[in-house]
Design a protein around this motif. Structure first.
Motif, PDB file in Angstrom:
ATOM      1  N   TYR A  77      42.430  13.832  86.935  1.00  0.00           N
ATOM      2  CA  TYR A  77      41.333  13.242  86.179  1.00  0.00           C
ATOM      3  C   TYR A  77      40.809  14.138  85.059  1.00  0.00           C
ATOM      4  CZ  TYR A  77      38.513  16.355  89.076  1.00  0.00           C
ATOM      5  OH  TYR A  77      37.984  17.474  89.700  1.00  0.00           O
ATOM      6  N   LYS A  78      41.291  15.361  84.947  1.00  0.00           N
ATOM      7  CA  LYS A  78      40.723  16.303  83.993  1.00  0.00           C
ATOM      8  C   LYS A  78      41.260  16.065  82.572  1.00  0.00           C
ATOM      9  CE  LYS A  78      39.666  19.811  87.438  1.00  0.00           C
ATOM     10  NZ  LYS A  78      39.793  21.231  87.853  1.00  0.00           N
ATOM     11  N   ILE A  79      40.472  16.512  81.602  1.00  0.00           N
ATOM     12  CA  ILE A  79      40.845  16.400  80.194  1.00  0.00           C
ATOM     13  C   ILE A  79      40.868  17.802  79.598  1.00  0.00           C
ATOM     14  CG2 ILE A  79      40.243  15.470  77.926  1.00  0.00           C
ATOM     15  CD1 ILE A  79      38.769  13.198  79.328  1.00  0.00           C
ATOM     16  N   LEU A  80      41.939  18.111  78.870  1.00  0.00           N
ATOM     17  CA  LEU A  80      42.074  19.413  78.216  1.00  0.00           C
ATOM     18  C   LEU A  80      41.869  19.252  76.715  1.00  0.00           C
ATOM     19  CD1 LEU A  80      44.714  22.141  78.911  1.00  0.00           C
ATOM     20  CD2 LEU A  80      44.254  21.454  76.560  1.00  0.00           C
ATOM     21  N   ILE A  81      40.974  20.069  76.155  1.00  0.00           N
ATOM     22  CA  ILE A  81      40.783  20.121  74.710  1.00  0.00           C
ATOM     23  C   ILE A  81      40.697  21.581  74.284  1.00  0.00           C
ATOM     24  CG2 ILE A  81      39.588  17.904  74.592  1.00  0.00           C
ATOM     25  CD1 ILE A  81      36.966  19.456  74.277  1.00  0.00           C
ATOM     26  N   GLU A  82      40.761  21.839  72.983  1.00  0.00           N
ATOM     27  CA  GLU A  82      40.567  23.213  72.524  1.00  0.00           C
ATOM     28  C   GLU A  82      39.083  23.561  72.626  1.00  0.00           C
ATOM     29  OE1 GLU A  82      40.756  21.197  68.342  1.00  0.00           O
ATOM     30  OE2 GLU A  82      41.087  20.640  70.437  1.00  0.00           O
ATOM     31  N   SER A  83      38.782  24.823  72.912  1.00  0.00           N
ATOM     32  CA  SER A  83      37.402  25.219  73.216  1.00  0.00           C
ATOM     33  C   SER A  83      36.469  25.002  72.035  1.00  0.00           C
ATOM     34  CB  SER A  83      37.353  26.688  73.654  1.00  0.00           C
ATOM     35  OG  SER A  83      37.837  27.543  72.635  1.00  0.00           O
ATOM     36  N   ASP A  84      36.983  25.150  70.819  1.00  0.00           N
ATOM     37  CA  ASP A  84      36.155  24.930  69.638  1.00  0.00           C
ATOM     38  C   ASP A  84      36.593  23.652  68.936  1.00  0.00           C
ATOM     39  OD1 ASP A  84      34.095  25.428  67.900  1.00  0.00           O
ATOM     40  OD2 ASP A  84      35.221  26.809  66.635  1.00  0.00           O
ATOM     41  N   ILE A 127      47.707  27.484  81.301  1.00  0.00           N
ATOM     42  CA  ILE A 127      46.749  26.487  81.793  1.00  0.00           C
ATOM     43  C   ILE A 127      47.482  25.338  82.470  1.00  0.00           C
ATOM     44  CG2 ILE A 127      45.057  24.747  81.097  1.00  0.00           C
ATOM     45  CD1 ILE A 127      44.209  26.650  78.833  1.00  0.00           C
ATOM     46  N   LEU A 128      48.559  24.866  81.818  1.00  0.00           N
ATOM     47  CA  LEU A 128      49.312  23.746  82.396  1.00  0.00           C
ATOM     48  C   LEU A 128      49.983  24.158  83.694  1.00  0.00           C
ATOM     49  CD1 LEU A 128      49.682  20.812  81.220  1.00  0.00           C
ATOM     50  CD2 LEU A 128      48.680  22.444  79.629  1.00  0.00           C
ATOM     51  N   GLU A 129      50.478  25.365  83.763  1.00  0.00           N
ATOM     52  CA  GLU A 129      51.113  25.815  84.996  1.00  0.00           C
ATOM     53  C   GLU A 129      50.108  25.843  86.151  1.00  0.00           C
ATOM     54  OE1 GLU A 129      53.800  29.567  86.693  1.00  0.00           O
ATOM     55  OE2 GLU A 129      53.268  29.458  84.566  1.00  0.00           O
ATOM     56  N   ALA A 130      48.873  26.216  85.832  1.00  0.00           N
ATOM     57  CA  ALA A 130      47.852  26.316  86.877  1.00  0.00           C
ATOM     58  C   ALA A 130      47.197  24.978  87.193  1.00  0.00           C
ATOM     59  CB  ALA A 130      46.777  27.321  86.449  1.00  0.00           C
ATOM     60  N   GLY A 135      48.223  21.688  85.572  1.00  0.00           N
ATOM     61  CA  GLY A 135      48.908  20.527  85.018  1.00  0.00           C
ATOM     62  C   GLY A 135      48.825  19.280  85.870  1.00  0.00           C
ATOM     63  N   ASN A 136      48.872  19.437  87.194  1.00  0.00           N
ATOM     64  CA  ASN A 136      48.846  18.259  88.064  1.00  0.00           C
ATOM     65  C   ASN A 136      47.447  17.664  88.201  1.00  0.00           C
ATOM     66  OD1 ASN A 136      47.801  20.384  89.528  1.00  0.00           O
ATOM     67  ND2 ASN A 136      48.797  19.805  91.466  1.00  0.00           N
ATOM     68  N   GLU A 137      46.437  18.326  87.610  1.00  0.00           N
ATOM     69  CA  GLU A 137      45.073  17.804  87.637  1.00  0.00           C
ATOM     70  C   GLU A 137      44.682  17.160  86.312  1.00  0.00           C
ATOM     71  OE1 GLU A 137      42.301  20.935  88.755  1.00  0.00           O
ATOM     72  OE2 GLU A 137      43.976  22.063  89.608  1.00  0.00           O
ATOM     73  N   ILE A 138      45.489  17.390  85.275  1.00  0.00           N
ATOM     74  CA  ILE A 138      45.115  16.957  83.923  1.00  0.00           C
ATOM     75  C   ILE A 138      45.701  15.578  83.618  1.00  0.00           C
ATOM     76  CG2 ILE A 138      45.331  17.471  81.458  1.00  0.00           C
ATOM     77  CD1 ILE A 138      45.453  20.457  82.250  1.00  0.00           C
ATOM     78  N   ALA A 139      44.805  14.635  83.277  1.00  0.00           N
ATOM     79  CA  ALA A 139      45.243  13.291  82.909  1.00  0.00           C
ATOM     80  C   ALA A 139      45.516  13.172  81.417  1.00  0.00           C
ATOM     81  CB  ALA A 139      44.177  12.270  83.318  1.00  0.00           C
ATOM     82  N   LEU A 140      44.760  13.931  80.614  1.00  0.00           N
ATOM     83  CA  LEU A 140      44.857  13.792  79.166  1.00  0.00           C
ATOM     84  C   LEU A 140      44.708  15.146  78.478  1.00  0.00           C
ATOM     85  CD1 LEU A 140      44.856  12.035  76.523  1.00  0.00           C
ATOM     86  CD2 LEU A 140      42.361  11.919  76.762  1.00  0.00           C
ATOM     87  N   ILE A 141      45.594  15.408  77.514  1.00  0.00           N
ATOM     88  CA  ILE A 141      45.444  16.516  76.579  1.00  0.00           C
ATOM     89  C   ILE A 141      45.073  15.905  75.232  1.00  0.00           C
ATOM     90  CG2 ILE A 141      46.613  18.398  75.374  1.00  0.00           C
ATOM     91  CD1 ILE A 141      48.475  18.628  77.807  1.00  0.00           C
ATOM     92  N   LYS A 192      54.788  18.616  68.511  1.00  0.00           N
ATOM     93  CA  LYS A 192      55.950  18.354  69.371  1.00  0.00           C
ATOM     94  C   LYS A 192      55.953  19.289  70.572  1.00  0.00           C
ATOM     95  CE  LYS A 192      60.814  17.153  68.873  1.00  0.00           C
ATOM     96  NZ  LYS A 192      61.924  16.975  67.883  1.00  0.00           N
ATOM     97  N   ARG A 193      55.622  20.555  70.348  1.00  0.00           N
ATOM     98  CA  ARG A 193      55.602  21.535  71.444  1.00  0.00           C
ATOM     99  C   ARG A 193      54.526  21.196  72.467  1.00  0.00           C
ATOM    100  NH1 ARG A 193      55.365  28.147  70.671  1.00  0.00           N
ATOM    101  NH2 ARG A 193      55.259  28.686  72.905  1.00  0.00           N
ATOM    102  N   ILE A 194      53.339  20.842  71.981  1.00  0.00           N
ATOM    103  CA  ILE A 194      52.239  20.508  72.888  1.00  0.00           C
ATOM    104  C   ILE A 194      52.556  19.231  73.664  1.00  0.00           C
ATOM    105  CG2 ILE A 194      49.815  19.789  72.971  1.00  0.00           C
ATOM    106  CD1 ILE A 194      49.330  21.644  70.556  1.00  0.00           C
ATOM    107  N   THR A 195      53.105  18.236  72.969  1.00  0.00           N
ATOM    108  CA  THR A 195      53.417  16.965  73.635  1.00  0.00           C
ATOM    109  C   THR A 195      54.492  17.147  74.698  1.00  0.00           C
ATOM    110  OG1 THR A 195      52.835  15.735  71.640  1.00  0.00           O
ATOM    111  CG2 THR A 195      54.197  14.608  73.266  1.00  0.00           C
ATOM    112  N   LYS A 196      55.540  17.867  74.364  1.00  0.00           N
ATOM    113  CA  LYS A 196      56.613  18.099  75.329  1.00  0.00           C
ATOM    114  C   LYS A 196      56.081  18.821  76.566  1.00  0.00           C
ATOM    115  CE  LYS A 196      61.261  20.103  75.727  1.00  0.00           C
ATOM    116  NZ  LYS A 196      62.331  20.871  75.013  1.00  0.00           N
ATOM    117  N   LEU A 197      55.222  19.802  76.331  1.00  0.00           N
ATOM    118  CA  LEU A 197      54.638  20.544  77.447  1.00  0.00           C
ATOM    119  C   LEU A 197      53.754  19.628  78.294  1.00  0.00           C
ATOM    120  CD1 LEU A 197      54.068  23.276  78.861  1.00  0.00           C
ATOM    121  CD2 LEU A 197      52.172  23.591  77.234  1.00  0.00           C
ATOM    122  N   GLY A 198      52.878  18.859  77.649  1.00  0.00           N
ATOM    123  CA  GLY A 198      51.993  17.963  78.387  1.00  0.00           C
ATOM    124  C   GLY A 198      52.745  16.913  79.174  1.00  0.00           C
ATOM    125  N   HIS A 199      53.737  16.315  78.542  1.00  0.00           N
ATOM    126  CA  HIS A 199      54.513  15.277  79.217  1.00  0.00           C
ATOM    127  C   HIS A 199      55.311  15.837  80.401  1.00  0.00           C
ATOM    128  CE1 HIS A 199      54.540  12.224  75.627  1.00  0.00           C
ATOM    129  NE2 HIS A 199      53.376  12.313  76.236  1.00  0.00           N
TER     130      HIS A 199
END
Length: 428
Positions: free
Chosen positions: A126-133, A177-180, A182-188, A204-211
């Motif tokens: 259910y978590k959402i990941l965004i950049e801190s700023d 962050i994704l390694e720790a 990733g299974n909790e994150i629904a959306l980047i 492309k790098r971020i999407t491939k990692l998130g997917h």
């Protein structure tokens, strides 16, 4: 480039050699009280008005005056399909297929509509990941989505942060962050070009990692559309949004653009908010049919298009099409490179550019950190005839836009900055 030179003659010579220099005359350049052009470097906040915009809007005003409701079908540019007149040029500009883009609503409204579809939390994920700023509106929007779904908006938000003493984000930290988690994150959901630093992320790098961790991935391209090569289709991102009033020069508060990847185009079961403009065009006006969603990004529309805003967007897109975005990008890199060269002549003990040095990791914006300065320095720069913007705590953002800014503009900006830099050396 190593052959840049610190002189007004050099800047003016580059403008004479610039194949796009004539386009400056196709924009209204703000002037000071004496009628001289201001040095306008704020296209990252609001793009200047093309002189053609008035004629495009007047065409619709005339058709409205002369035709009334019949303008929906009989106007020179019929209003019913008006958004379709923007589709091909928009798709080309953001690196998408026509079925993947639509112009509608405002920026943060579109972000919410996208999250209705692509933020589908579960008890475990259910978590959402965004950049801190992230841009504040993005942060507020994702926090409100968490609350709407019954989650704590602090516990449910994961921030991708720069390292201590740094401003730019590192992909290795995102991987950690994704390694720790990733299974909790629904959306980047990342700002494609960070509004503060100007860092252009590798979609492309971020999407491939998130997917790879089962996350949906989207980008806010407000500072990217018309500024950098977004290549949205090939990035594989699930969705993206952008505004049209910055680098796309469509006027204050103008409409937003939306991208939904082709793989979602025919998924009628994908959750979404709907309205009559997302319904099958062939039966839309029958009024009695059950909802039948349009394929592609058009299927996220709700209401009939606001024509006057779209006319301003059409004026700008027609210019982009005429020039060719590849030529715009080529000039952008050269112009911003020259600006960077000039700023560095001031010395790193006076200013620091926090935007990435690699031209492929930024657009035209440079974020200038003036050591030991406060907003009074920006105010003095404004008084000197330079229109830029200040972002707390200590950054001046300047964006030399290739369609209307010149090499002389950036030279004059730095020359006007020099006498204002009266602050003591070093940091407090």
């Amino acid at each position: 480039m190593s052959n840049y030179k610190l002189s007004l003659d050099y800047a003016q010579k580059q403008d004479q050699l610039d194949p796009l220099s004539s386009y400056r005359n196709q924009f209204h350049i703000p002037k000071d009280k004496d009628g001289n052009d201001l040095t306008y470097l704020c296209g990252n906040s609001l793009g200047l008005q093309p002189k053609s915009t008035k004629a495009y809007i007047n065409q619709e005003l005339e058709d409205w005056a002369n035709l009334g409701v019949e303008g929906h079908t009989d106007a020179k540019n019929p209003w019913l399909p008006y958004h379709e007149f923007l589709t091909e040029a928009t798709a080309k500009l953001v690196g998408a297929k026509p079925i993947e883009v639509v112009t509608m609503n405002s920026l943060t409204a579109n972000l919410h509509f996208m999250m209705v579809s692509f933020y589908q939390p579960t008890k475990e994920r259910y978590k959402i990941l965004i950049e801190s700023d992230a841009f504040p509106s993005d942060k507020y929007a994702v926090e409100s989505q968490l609350r709407h779904h019954g989650y704590d908006d602090k516990e449910g938000l994961i921030l991708w942060k720069p390292r201590e003493g740094e401003e730019l984000l590192r992909y290795e930290d995102l991987e950690d962050i994704l390694e720790a988690h990733g299974n909790e994150i629904a959306l980047i959901m990342i700002g494609g070009v960070n509004y503060y630093t100007g860092q252009f992320f590798d979609f492309k790098r971020i999407t491939k990692l998130g997917h790879s961790y089962g996350c949906k991935v989207g980008f806010d391209c407000a500072h990217g559309a018309g500024n950098v090569d977004l290549d949205l289709h090939n990035s594989g991102a699930d969705f993206a949004i952008w505004c049209t009033y910055k680098y796309l020069n469509s006027g204050p508060g103008s409409l937003s653009g939306c991208f939904v990847h082709e793989r979602h185009a025919h998924d009628k079961d994908l959750n979404r908010f709907t309205g009559w403009w997302s319904h099958n065009k062939d039966t839309r006006f029958n009024m009695r049919h059950e909802f039948d969603v349009l394929p592609g990004a058009e299927g996220w529309q709700l209401s009939n298009p606001p024509i006057l805003s779209m006319a301003a967007i059409k004026a700008s897109l027609d210019m982009f099409h005429e020039v060719g975005f590849d030529k715009i990008l080529k000039k952008s890199k050269k112009l911003t490179g020259y600006f960077e060269f000039l700023l560095k002549t001031l010395g790193e003990d006076t200013i620091r550019i926090i935007t990435p040095e690699n031209p492929d990791e930024r657009g035209c914006q440079l974020s200038i950190q003036v050591l030991n300065a406060d907003k009074s320095l920006h105010d003095k720069l404004t008084e000197a005839g330079v229109i830029s913007d200040w972002r707390e705590p200590d950054v001046i953002r300047c964006a030399p836009v290739p369609l209307y800014n010149s090499f002389e503009d950036v030279y004059l900006m730095v020359e006007k900055l020099k006498p204002i830099l009266t602050f003591p050396k070093g940091r407090n």
